[in-house]
Write a protein that holds these residues in place. Structure first.
Motif, PDB file in Angstrom:
ATOM      1  N   LEU A   7      44.086   2.511  60.088  1.00 21.83           N
ATOM      2  CA  LEU A   7      44.886   3.090  61.154  1.00 21.83           C
ATOM      3  C   LEU A   7      44.489   4.538  61.435  1.00 21.83           C
ATOM      4  O   LEU A   7      44.591   5.002  62.578  1.00 21.83           O
ATOM      5  CB  LEU A   7      46.366   3.011  60.806  1.00 21.83           C
ATOM      6  N   ALA A   8      44.027   5.252  60.418  1.00 22.58           N
ATOM      7  CA  ALA A   8      43.573   6.629  60.630  1.00 22.58           C
ATOM      8  C   ALA A   8      42.423   6.670  61.625  1.00 22.58           C
ATOM      9  O   ALA A   8      42.323   7.580  62.452  1.00 22.58           O
ATOM     10  CB  ALA A   8      43.159   7.259  59.307  1.00 22.58           C
ATOM     11  N   GLY A   9      41.557   5.659  61.547  1.00 26.28           N
ATOM     12  CA  GLY A   9      40.432   5.592  62.477  1.00 26.28           C
ATOM     13  C   GLY A   9      40.846   5.295  63.903  1.00 26.28           C
ATOM     14  O   GLY A   9      40.067   5.513  64.839  1.00 26.28           O
ATOM     15  N   ARG A  10      42.060   4.815  64.094  1.00 26.01           N
ATOM     16  CA  ARG A  10      42.565   4.494  65.425  1.00 26.01           C
ATOM     17  C   ARG A  10      43.520   5.556  65.954  1.00 26.01           C
ATOM     18  O   ARG A  10      44.041   5.421  67.055  1.00 26.01           O
ATOM     19  CB  ARG A  10      43.306   3.141  65.383  1.00 26.01           C
ATOM     20  N   SER A  11      43.766   6.607  65.152  1.00 26.31           N
ATOM     21  CA  SER A  11      44.801   7.569  65.485  1.00 26.31           C
ATOM     22  C   SER A  11      44.230   8.871  66.027  1.00 26.31           C
ATOM     23  O   SER A  11      43.193   9.359  65.554  1.00 26.31           O
ATOM     24  CB  SER A  11      45.650   7.883  64.248  1.00 26.31           C
ATOM     25  N   ARG A  12      44.932   9.437  67.005  1.00 27.21           N
ATOM     26  CA  ARG A  12      44.556  10.754  67.529  1.00 27.21           C
ATOM     27  C   ARG A  12      44.790  11.831  66.484  1.00 27.21           C
ATOM     28  O   ARG A  12      44.036  12.788  66.388  1.00 27.21           O
ATOM     29  CB  ARG A  12      45.361  11.060  68.797  1.00 27.21           C
ATOM     30  N   ARG A  13      45.849  11.673  65.722  1.00 24.77           N
ATOM     31  CA  ARG A  13      46.139  12.612  64.644  1.00 24.77           C
ATOM     32  C   ARG A  13      46.866  11.856  63.535  1.00 24.77           C
ATOM     33  O   ARG A  13      47.525  10.844  63.778  1.00 24.77           O
ATOM     34  CB  ARG A  13      46.982  13.791  65.133  1.00 24.77           C
ATOM     35  N   ILE A  14      46.736  12.370  62.318  1.00 28.81           N
ATOM     36  CA  ILE A  14      47.429  11.764  61.193  1.00 28.81           C
ATOM     37  C   ILE A  14      48.277  12.848  60.527  1.00 28.81           C
ATOM     38  O   ILE A  14      47.945  14.042  60.588  1.00 28.81           O
ATOM     39  CB  ILE A  14      46.469  11.116  60.177  1.00 28.81           C
ATOM     40  N   ALA A  15      49.371  12.427  59.907  1.00 28.37           N
ATOM     41  CA  ALA A  15      50.303  13.386  59.324  1.00 28.37           C
ATOM     42  C   ALA A  15      50.967  12.788  58.092  1.00 28.37           C
ATOM     43  O   ALA A  15      50.955  11.575  57.888  1.00 28.37           O
ATOM     44  CB  ALA A  15      51.361  13.787  60.353  1.00 28.37           C
ATOM     45  N   SER A  16      51.548  13.668  57.296  1.00 25.88           N
ATOM     46  CA  SER A  16      52.314  13.214  56.131  1.00 25.88           C
ATOM     47  C   SER A  16      53.497  14.138  55.933  1.00 25.88           C
ATOM     48  O   SER A  16      53.503  15.289  56.371  1.00 25.88           O
ATOM     49  CB  SER A  16      51.445  13.202  54.869  1.00 25.88           C
ATOM     50  N   VAL A  17      54.513  13.598  55.273  1.00 29.38           N
ATOM     51  CA  VAL A  17      55.689  14.370  54.913  1.00 29.38           C
ATOM     52  C   VAL A  17      55.809  14.370  53.396  1.00 29.38           C
ATOM     53  O   VAL A  17      55.662  13.321  52.757  1.00 29.38           O
ATOM     54  CB  VAL A  17      56.968  13.774  55.535  1.00 29.38           C
ATOM     55  N   CYS A  18      56.048  15.537  52.831  1.00 25.32           N
ATOM     56  CA  CYS A  18      56.332  15.653  51.404  1.00 25.32           C
ATOM     57  C   CYS A  18      55.195  15.025  50.580  1.00 25.32           C
ATOM     58  O   CYS A  18      54.025  15.299  50.825  1.00 25.32           O
ATOM     59  CB  CYS A  18      57.683  15.012  51.107  1.00 25.32           C
ATOM     60  N   THR A  19      55.514  14.166  49.642  1.00 24.10           N
ATOM     61  CA  THR A  19      54.492  13.577  48.773  1.00 24.10           C
ATOM     62  C   THR A  19      53.687  12.481  49.455  1.00 24.10           C
ATOM     63  O   THR A  19      52.792  11.903  48.831  1.00 24.10           O
ATOM     64  CB  THR A  19      55.140  13.016  47.495  1.00 24.10           C
ATOM     65  N   GLY A  20      53.965  12.217  50.728  1.00 24.57           N
ATOM     66  CA  GLY A  20      53.095  11.316  51.481  1.00 24.57           C
ATOM     67  C   GLY A  20      51.664  11.825  51.510  1.00 24.57           C
ATOM     68  O   GLY A  20      50.720  11.064  51.745  1.00 24.57           O
ATOM     69  N   THR A  21      51.493  13.135  51.252  1.00 25.10           N
ATOM     70  CA  THR A  21      50.153  13.720  51.169  1.00 25.10           C
ATOM     71  C   THR A  21      49.321  13.020  50.104  1.00 25.10           C
ATOM     72  O   THR A  21      48.102  12.873  50.246  1.00 25.10           O
ATOM     73  CB  THR A  21      50.253  15.222  50.855  1.00 25.10           C
ATOM     74  N   PHE A  22      49.952  12.565  49.024  1.00 29.53           N
ATOM     75  CA  PHE A  22      49.231  11.858  47.962  1.00 29.53           C
ATOM     76  C   PHE A  22      48.609  10.570  48.496  1.00 29.53           C
ATOM     77  O   PHE A  22      47.503  10.188  48.089  1.00 29.53           O
ATOM     78  CB  PHE A  22      50.171  11.525  46.800  1.00 29.53           C
ATOM     79  N   VAL A  23      49.306   9.882  49.392  1.00 26.71           N
ATOM     80  CA  VAL A  23      48.778   8.636  49.952  1.00 26.71           C
ATOM     81  C   VAL A  23      47.557   8.927  50.814  1.00 26.71           C
ATOM     82  O   VAL A  23      46.527   8.240  50.712  1.00 26.71           O
ATOM     83  CB  VAL A  23      49.862   7.905  50.765  1.00 26.71           C
ATOM     84  N   LEU A  24      47.650   9.953  51.662  1.00 22.63           N
ATOM     85  CA  LEU A  24      46.492  10.308  52.490  1.00 22.63           C
ATOM     86  C   LEU A  24      45.312  10.740  51.621  1.00 22.63           C
ATOM     87  O   LEU A  24      44.164  10.392  51.911  1.00 22.63           O
ATOM     88  CB  LEU A  24      46.858  11.428  53.460  1.00 22.63           C
TER      89      LEU A  24
END
Length: 328
Positions: free
Chosen positions: A93-110
């Motif tokens: 999905l990142a390859g299909r997205s204009r921008r990607i984002a995370s909240v809090c510990t979602g950064t670990f997933v990215l």
């Protein structure tokens, strides 16, 4: 916007962005935001609070171009960050997205998906060291509320999701719409990206001394009043010498420096979030003039109030000042 969730995610990480975007639509956002919740299985997902979120799409079924993919955080992050099914879909999905984002510990997933290598990111202040140790190719700065590095946006803990979302709305539709959304949410518009995650009043546990604790509350509520050492000492029923001793022991700073830092923090918020002239901001926050306020900004941030208003991100306090005054 596709919000990527999983079991035991923090419900506020979902609610803050989706709620703010819903309000943006109600105030005439064009184009409108279409928000979808997506999970690996496409089934209902239980948040960490026990509330079940229904209506999630299956991640594999999300096709086509995506404007924004946002990954939430929460207690379920450790499992999510090693779930290869989830990581595969996040990469796709990142390859299909204009921008990607995370909240809090979602950064670990990215980061686990390999999307943050050689980027500067943030996360909840309590997990910055762990993120940096686990992903050495990622530059972690756990001080700001949110960081933009190219088309990647990462934000700090929980309610900073609202700050990030207001910033995205402003980027997409301009400051007027973002201001309307913030006003309806009854929130500050919007805390600058590089504002420290922790206010000077929250940077350490509440002072154990009742006198100091009560005076801090008085200072925060009466910034435009007489907050000189004599006035504070009289309010507390102690001598100015004893007051200074209490503040130095409990806070590591003198009463005058604590007051100046509190006023500077409040003035920075008001200067960035309102159209008031600096002279009015100065009066509301207890400075004698716009000139003294500008000097306070220069001493604390290294920029004047006018420069601060023109900057996209608020600079952090100067390192040389950090040891002298409580962090803002």
């Amino acid at each position: 916007m596709v919000i990527v969730a999983y079991d035991d995610a923090q419900i506020l990480d979902v609610a803050c962005p989706s709620g703010a975007l819903e309000i943006a639509n109600s105030h005439g956002a064009v184009p409108r935001y279409a928000v979808e919740l997506a999970t690996v299985a496409g089934a209902d997902t239980r948040s960490s609070s026990g509330i079940v979120l229904a209506g999630a799409r299956r991640l594999a079924a999300v096709t086509g171009r995506i404007d924004t993919m946002l990954v939430v955080g929460g207690a379920g992050t450790p499992k999510a960050a090693v779930d290869e099914r989830l990581l595969t879909q996040v990469r796709r999905l990142a390859g299909r997205s204009r921008r990607i984002a995370s909240v809090c510990t979602g950064t670990f997933v990215l980061a686990a998906a390999g999307l943050l290598d050689r980027r500067r990111v943030t996360t909840h202040w309590g997990y910055g060291e762990l993120l940096a140790a686990r992903f050495p190719a990622v530059t972690v700065d756990s001080a700001p509320l949110y960081i933009r590095d190219g088309d990647v946006y990462t934000s700090a803990g929980v309610t900073s999701a609202l700050d990030l979302t207001l910033a995205l709305i402003e980027e997409d539709h301009g400051p007027s719409l973002a201001r309307e959304v913030a006003r309806e949410l009854v929130t500050y518009l919007h805390r600058p990206a590089d504002q420290a995650q922790i206010s000077m009043f929250l940077a350490a546990p509440p002072p154990g001394n009742r006198v100091v604790r009560d005076l801090l509350g008085h200072i925060a509520a009466h910034l435009d009043g007489d907050l000189g050492p004599r006035a504070l000492a009289a309010r507390a029923g102690v001598t100015t010498r004893h007051l200074t001793r209490l503040f130095t022991t409990q806070l590591g700073s003198t009463p005058a420096r604590v007051v100046r830092a509190a006023r500077t923090e409040a003035a920075a918020h008001l200067a960035r979030g309102s159209g008031l002239p600096l002279s009015a901001v100065a009066r509301r926050c207890g400075f004698t003039s716009a000139g003294t306020l500008r000097q306070a900004f220069l001493d604390h941030y290294g920029v004047t109030g006018d420069m601060l208003r023109r900057m996209t991100d608020m600079p952090r306090p100067l390192a040389t000042r950090a040891a002298q005054t409580p962090a803002v």
